[in-house]
Design a protein around this motif. Structure first.
Motif, PDB file in Angstrom:
ATOM      1  N   GLN A  36       0.856  -1.180   0.000  1.00 16.27           N
ATOM      2  CA  GLN A  36       0.000   0.000   0.000  1.00 16.27           C
ATOM      3  C   GLN A  36       0.891   1.228   0.000  1.00 16.27           C
ATOM      4  O   GLN A  36       1.849   1.308   0.781  1.00 16.27           O
ATOM      5  CB  GLN A  36      -0.899  -0.004   1.231  1.00 16.27           C
ATOM      6  N   GLY A  37       0.604   2.167  -0.865  1.00 12.32           N
ATOM      7  CA  GLY A  37       1.438   3.351  -0.943  1.00 12.32           C
ATOM      8  C   GLY A  37       2.749   3.046  -1.635  1.00 12.32           C
ATOM      9  O   GLY A  37       2.859   2.141  -2.462  1.00 12.32           O
ATOM     10  N   SER A  38       3.765   3.823  -1.306  1.00  8.47           N
ATOM     11  CA  SER A  38       5.066   3.682  -1.941  1.00  8.47           C
ATOM     12  C   SER A  38       5.885   2.612  -1.221  1.00  8.47           C
ATOM     13  O   SER A  38       6.195   2.751  -0.034  1.00  8.47           O
ATOM     14  CB  SER A  38       5.806   5.024  -1.911  1.00  8.47           C
ATOM     15  N   THR A  39       6.230   1.529  -1.920  1.00  7.67           N
ATOM     16  CA  THR A  39       7.024   0.439  -1.350  1.00  7.67           C
ATOM     17  C   THR A  39       8.104   0.040  -2.346  1.00  7.67           C
ATOM     18  O   THR A  39       7.978   0.293  -3.551  1.00  7.67           O
ATOM     19  CB  THR A  39       6.146  -0.791  -1.035  1.00  7.67           C
ATOM     20  N   PRO A  40       9.196  -0.591  -1.861  1.00  4.44           N
ATOM     21  CA  PRO A  40      10.299  -0.946  -2.766  1.00  4.44           C
ATOM     22  C   PRO A  40       9.893  -1.891  -3.892  1.00  4.44           C
ATOM     23  O   PRO A  40      10.406  -1.801  -4.999  1.00  4.44           O
ATOM     24  CB  PRO A  40      11.319  -1.602  -1.829  1.00  4.44           C
ATOM     25  N   GLU A  85       3.853 -10.828   8.531  1.00  2.00           N
ATOM     26  CA  GLU A  85       4.068  -9.609   9.296  1.00  2.00           C
ATOM     27  C   GLU A  85       3.794  -8.378   8.430  1.00  2.00           C
ATOM     28  O   GLU A  85       4.064  -8.368   7.225  1.00  2.00           O
ATOM     29  CB  GLU A  85       5.505  -9.549   9.836  1.00  2.00           C
ATOM     30  N   ARG A  86       3.277  -7.333   9.085  1.00  2.00           N
ATOM     31  CA  ARG A  86       2.970  -6.057   8.433  1.00  2.00           C
ATOM     32  C   ARG A  86       4.034  -5.045   8.823  1.00  2.00           C
ATOM     33  O   ARG A  86       4.340  -4.868   9.994  1.00  2.00           O
ATOM     34  CB  ARG A  86       1.589  -5.585   8.886  1.00  2.00           C
ATOM     35  N   MET A  95      11.878   4.418   6.725  1.00  2.00           N
ATOM     36  CA  MET A  95      12.101   4.543   5.291  1.00  2.00           C
ATOM     37  C   MET A  95      11.223   5.683   4.749  1.00  2.00           C
ATOM     38  O   MET A  95      10.032   5.755   5.055  1.00  2.00           O
ATOM     39  CB  MET A  95      11.786   3.223   4.582  1.00  2.00           C
ATOM     40  N   CYS A  96      11.806   6.513   3.926  1.00  2.00           N
ATOM     41  CA  CYS A  96      11.102   7.718   3.493  1.00  2.00           C
ATOM     42  C   CYS A  96       9.977   7.433   2.506  1.00  2.00           C
ATOM     43  O   CYS A  96       9.111   8.279   2.287  1.00  2.00           O
ATOM     44  CB  CYS A  96      12.088   8.714   2.891  1.00  2.00           C
ATOM     45  N   CYS A  97       9.970   6.220   1.897  1.00  2.00           N
ATOM     46  CA  CYS A  97       8.905   5.940   0.935  1.00  2.00           C
ATOM     47  C   CYS A  97       7.547   5.861   1.619  1.00  2.00           C
ATOM     48  O   CYS A  97       6.513   6.126   0.992  1.00  2.00           O
ATOM     49  CB  CYS A  97       9.185   4.653   0.154  1.00  2.00           C
ATOM     50  N   GLY A  98       7.504   5.483   2.887  1.00  2.00           N
ATOM     51  CA  GLY A  98       6.318   5.673   3.706  1.00  2.00           C
ATOM     52  C   GLY A  98       5.150   4.755   3.456  1.00  2.00           C
ATOM     53  O   GLY A  98       4.062   4.994   3.986  1.00  2.00           O
ATOM     54  N   GLY A  99       5.274   3.709   2.647  1.00  2.00           N
ATOM     55  CA  GLY A  99       4.158   2.804   2.403  1.00  2.00           C
ATOM     56  C   GLY A  99       4.049   1.726   3.471  1.00  2.00           C
ATOM     57  O   GLY A  99       4.696   1.767   4.520  1.00  2.00           O
ATOM     58  N   THR A 285      -7.181  -5.476   2.822  1.00  2.00           N
ATOM     59  CA  THR A 285      -7.344  -4.020   2.831  1.00  2.00           C
ATOM     60  C   THR A 285      -6.231  -3.326   2.065  1.00  2.00           C
ATOM     61  O   THR A 285      -6.288  -2.122   1.849  1.00  2.00           O
ATOM     62  CB  THR A 285      -7.362  -3.470   4.272  1.00  2.00           C
ATOM     63  N   LEU A 286      -5.186  -4.118   1.698  1.00  2.00           N
ATOM     64  CA  LEU A 286      -4.065  -3.506   0.988  1.00  2.00           C
ATOM     65  C   LEU A 286      -4.303  -3.571  -0.515  1.00  2.00           C
ATOM     66  O   LEU A 286      -4.877  -4.523  -1.030  1.00  2.00           O
ATOM     67  CB  LEU A 286      -2.753  -4.252   1.314  1.00  2.00           C
ATOM     68  N   SER A 287      -3.851  -2.588  -1.212  1.00  2.00           N
ATOM     69  CA  SER A 287      -3.957  -2.591  -2.665  1.00  2.00           C
ATOM     70  C   SER A 287      -2.583  -2.460  -3.266  1.00  2.00           C
ATOM     71  O   SER A 287      -1.624  -2.120  -2.598  1.00  2.00           O
ATOM     72  CB  SER A 287      -4.840  -1.417  -3.131  1.00  2.00           C
ATOM     73  N   GLY A 288      -2.495  -2.734  -4.507  1.00  2.00           N
ATOM     74  CA  GLY A 288      -1.191  -2.643  -5.171  1.00  2.00           C
ATOM     75  C   GLY A 288      -0.813  -1.228  -5.509  1.00  2.00           C
ATOM     76  O   GLY A 288       0.290  -0.973  -5.961  1.00  2.00           O
ATOM     77  N   GLY A 289      -1.697  -0.264  -5.356  1.00  2.00           N
ATOM     78  CA  GLY A 289      -1.376   1.120  -5.724  1.00  2.00           C
ATOM     79  C   GLY A 289      -0.905   1.944  -4.587  1.00  2.00           C
ATOM     80  O   GLY A 289      -0.997   1.563  -3.468  1.00  2.00           O
TER      81      GLY A 289
END
Length: 289
Positions: A36-40, A85-86, A95-99, A285-289
């Motif tokens: 969810q959000g910005s992830t590596p 794990e979440r 991490m600054c990407c914040g996802g 609840t998580l999405s790929g975007g």
């Protein structure tokens, strides 16, 4: 984060599964279940972690570093149950990407137990006939040319070596060693060589009578081995309740003891981290975007 072993080229996680099986390595598969959000990396990304090698990547950075640390702790603890794990990349990992990433760490027991058998005589041949039908990787050693049968099972590697004692220092640390050669002096030399190894082996079993073992104990004491070192050798190897002196009877006794040791080792791995069901339920609840 992905590293190579020796001069081997980097491989994908899929190639790594074959590599681990061929090399007898247990591993943990790390999979990004949701993002969810910005992830590596996106959902579905995978990597494989062994005690000292990483194959492929889930994006690097602190997320991967913490996942690898946890995976190796699972291997060290002998865990068998997957862990979900979440990870909040900003709040938990800085991490600054914040996802947010949901990872599954799945232990893969790809490393079959390894056995080293010294001696290709009647008992050795009967024993390999039994054990090769079980999930073991067998290293079979004898100094006599032509002693091995023509038909060798796929999970058995033979070594015709003039120096079995020297070879014993180069074979796997975690293996169980079974000594049943045609030469009592060689049996003794192998016992002493295995006790001197810098890293202990999993088990040492010696075929022989009570009188043979009594003489071996005396000679090892004279060579300066401590009583607890000598007592770590199982002689006579095998389960006494089975009995019998024919080669196949002795082999059945030794094989049964190996299965008993398998169960004992598995019993030491009962305390595992349960699946995080709360985390697993939130995957939806998580999405790929």
């Amino acid at each position: 984060m992905s590293r190579q072993r020796g001069n081997e080229p980097p491989v994908t996680w899929l190639d790594a599964l074959t590599w681990c099986r061929e090399h007898g390595e247990d591993a943990v598969m790390i999979t990004v279940l949701g993002a969810q959000g910005s992830t590596p990396r996106e959902a579905g990304a995978k990597m494989v972690v062994t005690p000292d090698v990483c194959f492929d990547t889930i994006g690097g950075g602190n997320l991967e570093q913490q996942a690898v640390i946890k995976a190796r702790q699972m291997l060290e603890d002998g865990q068998r149950i997957p862990l979900v794990e979440r990870f909040n990349l900003a709040a938990n990992l800085g991490m600054c990407c914040g996802g947010v990433a949901m990872l599954m760490l799945e232990p893969l027991m790809l490393g079959s137990r390894q056995l080293v058998i010294f001696g290709a005589g009647h008992v050795g041949q009967a024993l390999v006939t039994i054990l090769s039908a079980l999930p073991y990787r067998i290293h079979w050693v004898d100094s006599r040319e032509g002693q091995f049968p023509d038909d060798i099972p796929a999970n058995v590697t033979t070594y015709c070596d003039d120096d079995p004692v020297g070879l014993s220092q180069r074979l796997p640390d975690k293996a169980r060693y079974l000594i049943m050669t045609h030469n009592h002096q060689l049996d003794l030399d192998l016992c002493m060589a295995l006790l001197k190894r810098p890293r202990p082996v999993g088990f040492v079993g010696l075929i022989g009578s009570a009188e043979k073992w009594r003489r071996f104990q005396q000679r090892m004491e004279q060579r300066g081995f401590a009583p607890q070192q000598i007592d770590s050798i199982c002689c006579p190897v095998g389960l006494p309740d089975i009995g019998g002196k024919r080669p196949m009877e002795v082999a059945v006794s030794i094989a049964a003891q190996q299965l008993q040791l398998d169960k004992a080792e598995a019993g030491q791995s009962i305390a595992v981290t349960p699946l995080n069901w709360q985390a697993a339920r939130s995957i939806g609840t998580l999405s790929g975007g």
